[in-house]
Design a protein around this motif. Structure first.
Motif, short mmCIF file in Angstrom:
data_model
loop_
_atom_site.label_atom_id
_atom_site.label_comp_id
_atom_site.label_asym_id
_atom_site.label_seq_id
_atom_site.Cartn_x
_atom_site.Cartn_y
_atom_site.Cartn_z
N THR A 378 0.73 -1.18 -0.17
CA THR A 378 -0.04 0.18 -0.09
C THR A 378 0.81 1.15 0.00
O THR A 378 2.04 1.13 0.52
CB THR A 378 -0.87 0.05 1.17
N GLY A 380 0.22 5.83 -0.03
CA GLY A 380 -1.02 6.85 0.35
C GLY A 380 -0.78 7.83 -0.88
O GLY A 380 0.12 8.61 -0.87
N THR A 382 -3.82 9.19 -2.19
CA THR A 382 -4.88 10.21 -1.75
C THR A 382 -5.47 9.75 -0.69
O THR A 382 -4.74 9.40 0.14
CB THR A 382 -5.76 10.09 -2.91
N GLU A 383 -6.79 10.17 -0.31
CA GLU A 383 -7.21 9.76 1.01
C GLU A 383 -7.63 8.07 0.87
O GLU A 383 -7.95 7.54 1.81
CB GLU A 383 -8.78 10.68 1.34
N TYR A 384 -7.54 7.48 -0.13
CA TYR A 384 -7.86 6.22 -0.59
C TYR A 384 -6.43 5.35 -0.45
O TYR A 384 -5.38 6.05 -0.96
CB TYR A 384 -8.57 5.73 -1.81
N LYS A 385 -6.39 4.10 0.22
CA LYS A 385 -5.27 3.56 0.26
C LYS A 385 -5.08 2.67 -1.13
O LYS A 385 -6.04 1.92 -1.88
CB LYS A 385 -5.22 2.17 1.26
N MET A 386 -4.04 2.85 -1.86
CA MET A 386 -3.87 2.20 -2.93
C MET A 386 -2.66 1.21 -2.89
O MET A 386 -1.85 1.24 -2.05
CB MET A 386 -3.50 3.18 -4.35
#
Length: 403
Positions: A378, A380, A382-386
Motif C-alpha cells: 500500500t 498513500g 490520496t485519501e484512499y489506500k492504493m
C-alpha cells in the motif's frame, strides 16, 4: 578390577588437593601424569609414569590390577583425560576428584563472571569449528595448542571480520611467571605467547536486536545503490527456500547489499557465509551493512564469480542474486562444489533467466521448484489506500541429489 582415580591438580600456590584426593594418592601403587604434575609428589613411594600416548596408558589400565591415580589439570572432565577414559573403560571403574580449572582461575583473576561464557579447545581439534563458535559467542574461553596459537586464532578472526572483542591473554597460570595481558584481537595477532595459555574473548559491540529483527529488516535500513536490493518479502521467502540450519556454509553470489547474507547470519550464528561481490560501487555499501548489523560470520569476498569461488570451502547452500551474465558458468562451478543434498536458490526477474536456470539445473540432475512472488504494498496517494505492485520475482529452489 581396581578402580582408576582421576585427580585434578589445582593452580599451584593457590589451590591444593583436598584431603580425600591426597588420601587416594597416598594409597596408590602407580601415579600417571605429566612431569609437572608428578613433580608435585617427590616423596611418592610407588611407581611414577609420565603420561605419553593415551593409547599406551589405556592398554596399561586395561591389564593392571594395581591402584592407579591419573593426574590431570583442574577438572579432568573439562577438556581433560576423563572423556577418553570413560569412552574406553567401564564408567563404574572410574572415580573423579575435580579441582579448580585453569579457566575458572583465569576468570577470577581478571574479575569477570564466567557463567555466561562458552568454552572452546583447539588442542588437537582444528581451527574451523573453534572460530565458528567464538564468532557466535558473547564471551569465550579458548584453550590453545602449539599449532593454533593465540596469534593464529587472532589472524583467523580478523580474516573473518570478527575483531570486535576485548581479549585477555592468560599465561603460565599458577607459575612464578604468571602473566595477564589485556588487548584486542588485532593486538593479539602481534603477541608471542607462552605455550601454557588461555584466551578469553569478551564481545565489545552489541547488535541492537530491538531495532533490527532477526528476519524482516526493512529495506530502507540497508545501504544500497539505486535501491537494488532483495526486497523484504522476497528475502523472507528466499531464506525459507534455502532451508537454513546452523553450522552450514553458504555462498551469496552477487551479494549486492548483502541483505540476504545478513539475515542468514542472524538465522545461523554458527554458520559461515561468504558474500561475493566485485562491483566497486556495492563494496562500500556491503561493508557498511555488515558493520551496522554486526554480521560477524559474513566474510566479504571481492571477486567476480565463478573465478572467486576456488578458495572457498564447499557450500551447503548457495544463493545467486546476481550473475553478471555468467549464470551457466556460475551454476557449473557451484555444481562441482555443492555438497550432496545441498540447495541452490536463484532469484530471477526475467523469463529468460527463469527458463535458462530451470533447464540448466534440471539437466544437471537437480530437483527444481519455482515460486512466483508477486508483491504489492500500500501507498498513500490520496485519501484512499492504493496498492503499488512490484515486479514479480521467480524464486528458483534446486536440490542436489544424494551422491
Amino acid at each position: 578390577m581396581q578402580k582408576i582415580y582421576l585427580v585434578g591438580a589445582g593452580i599451584r600456590g593457590w589451590e591444593g588437593f583436598g584431603s580425600k584426593a591426597l588420601e587416594v594418592i597416598g594409597k596408590a601403587d602407580v601415579l600417571i601424569g605429566h612431569q609437572r604434575h608428578l613433580d608435585i609428589f617427590p616423596d611418592f613411594a610407588g611407581e611414577k609414569q609420565v603420561l605419553g600416548e593415551l593409547s599406551a596408558m589405556l592398554d596399561f589400565l586395561k591389564g593392571t590390577d594395581k591402584r592407579v591415580v591419573v593426574l590431570g589439570s583442574g577438572d579432568p572432565n573439562f577438556f581433560g583425560v576423563a572423556r577418553f577414559l570413560m569412552r574406553n573403560l567401564p564408567k563404574d571403574r572410574i572415580e573423579i576428584f575435580p579441582n579448580v580449572t585453569s579457566v575458572q582461575y583465569a576468570f577470577a583473576r581478571i574479575r569477570e563472571p564466567w557463567d555466561d561464557a562458552i568454552f572452546v579447545s583447539v588442542h588437537g581439534r582444528g581451527l574451523k569449528g573453534a572460530i565458528d563458535r567464538i564468532i557466535a559467542a558473547e564471551k569465550a574461553a579458548v584453550l590453545t595448542d602449539n599449532v593454533n596459537t593465540p596469534a593464529v586464532i587472532a589472524r583467523e578472526l580478523i580474516k573473518r571480520g570478527a575483531d570486535g572483542y576485548d581479549v585477555y591473554l592468560c599465561e603460565d597460570l599458577g607459575l612464578p611467571g604468571e602473566k595477564f595481558t589485556r588487548t584486542d584481537v588485532r593486538g593479539l595477532a602481534d603477541l608471542a605467547a607462552s605455550e601454557l595459555n588461555i584466551l578469553i574473548f569478551i564481545k565489545t559491540w552489541e547488535p541492537n536486536l530491538e531495532q533490527y529483527p532477526l528476519i524482516g529488516i526493512a529495506d530502507d535500513e540497508f545501504a544500497t545503490a539505486k535501491k537494488l536490493i532483495t526486497k523484504q518479502e522476497v528475502r523472507a521467502i528466499t531464506l525459507a527456500k534455502l532451508q537454513l540450519q546452523d553450522d552450514l556454509v553458504m555462498w551469496d553470489i552477487g551479494a549486492g547489499s548483502a541483505s540476504v547474507s545478513i539475515e542468514a547470519s542472524n538465522l545461523m550464528p554458527n554458520g559461515r557465509i561468504f558474500a561475493l561481490e566485485k562491483n566497486a560501487q556495492y563494496l562500500s555499501f556491503i561493508r557498511d551493512n555488515l558493520k551496522k548489523f554486526v554480521a560477524r560470520n559474513v566474510l566479504l569476498i571481492e571477486a567476480f564469480a565463478p573465478e572467486g569461488l576456488d578458495d572457498l570451502p564447499d557450500p551447503d547452500r548457495v544463493f545467486i542474486g546476481g550473475s553478471g551474465g555468467m549464470l551457466e558458468e556460475i551454476i557449473e562451478a557451484v555444481d562441482r562444489r555443492l555438497k550432496p543434498e545441498g540447495i541452490i536458490v536463484i532469484n530471477a526477474v526475467t523469463l529468460d533467466t527463469l527458463t535458462k536456470a530451470v533447464e540448466f539445473l534440471e539437466d544437471h540432475g537437480y530437483t527444481v521448484e519455482v515460486t512466483c512472488v508477486n508483491i504489492a504494498r500500500t501507498r498513500g496517494l490520496t485519501e484512499y489506500k492504493m496498492f503499488e505492485a512490484h515486479n514479480p520475482v521467480y524464486v528458483i529452489a534446486a536440490t542436489k541429489g544424494d551422491e
